[in-house]
Design a protein around this motif. Structure first.
Motif, PDB file in Angstrom:
ATOM      1  N   GLN A  40     -34.125  -5.256 108.386  1.00 44.24           N
ATOM      2  CA  GLN A  40     -35.555  -5.079 109.127  1.00 44.24           C
ATOM      3  C   GLN A  40     -35.286  -4.190 110.345  1.00 44.24           C
ATOM      4  N   ASN A  50     -39.429  -3.912 106.434  1.00 43.63           N
ATOM      5  CA  ASN A  50     -38.728  -5.325 106.107  1.00 43.63           C
ATOM      6  C   ASN A  50     -38.403  -5.136 104.720  1.00 43.63           C
ATOM      7  N   ARG A  85     -37.520  -7.728 101.581  1.00 46.26           N
ATOM      8  CA  ARG A  85     -37.924  -9.287 101.406  1.00 46.26           C
ATOM      9  C   ARG A  85     -37.850  -9.581 100.097  1.00 46.26           C
ATOM     10  N   LYS A  92     -35.827 -12.664 104.222  1.00 45.14           N
ATOM     11  CA  LYS A  92     -35.338 -11.340 104.240  1.00 45.14           C
ATOM     12  C   LYS A  92     -33.761 -11.297 103.465  1.00 45.14           C
ATOM     13  N   GLU A 142     -42.979  -2.832 103.909  1.00 40.64           N
ATOM     14  CA  GLU A 142     -42.370  -3.911 103.327  1.00 40.64           C
ATOM     15  C   GLU A 142     -42.112  -3.605 101.794  1.00 40.64           C
TER      16      GLU A 142
END
Length: 158
Positions: free
Chosen positions: A5, A14, A16, A44, A89
């Protein structure tokens, strides 16, 4: 292990993973106490960790259940604003299996583990259109769970 991150002023990246186990036509979702939306169980990915190992670890940390990976269902490029930051993300979404029957079906909302900040609830697949789930493309992912191959979704919620 260090999470993958990056937060730099008003921007954040991020990496994930999320996943879902379908039991009796229901899926388990969670939310933080103060959130007004639900999410799939996940978290994460750590540096040097595969996404498959990450989802298994996250499920165990959050639920105490040892689940298995059935398949990768979706790759989501997720763009959104949250907590005064603009997020980019990368989300890998897995279909999971509970071969050892370690995930209990329960009614209502509850904490699964004492030290968890998350609240969990099983939702019937037919009621998912009536609740707020993040990311916004979650309904699309669920609708295509039985599709062959991996969905590539670009979710722009900015």
């Amino acid at each position: 292990m260090r999470d993958i991150q990056i937060i730099d002023n008003g921007d954040a990246f991020n990496y994930r993973v999320s996943g879902v186990v379908v039991k009796d036509n229901k899926i388990l979702l969670n939310r933080l106490e103060n959130d007004d939306f639900w999410t799939f169980v996940g978290g994460k990915v750590a540096f040097g960790e595969s996404s498959e190992k990450a989802i298994v670890r996250e499920y165990f940390e959050e639920t105490g259940a040892n689940i298995g990976v059935e398949r990768l269902a979706a790759l989501v490029e997720n763009f959104f604003d949250f907590n005064s930051k603009r997020w980019h993300e990368l989300l890998l979404f897995y279909v999971l299996k509970d071969e050892n029957e370690e995930l209990d079906l329960f009614e209502g909302e509850r904490r699964i583990r004492d030290n968890s900040k998350g609240i969990y609830k099983w939702f019937d697949l037919t009621e998912l259109g009536t609740i707020k789930i993040q990311p916004e493309c979650s309904q699309q992912i669920i609708n295509d769970l039985n599709a062959q191959g991996v969905q590539h979704i670009i979710n722009e919620d900015i």
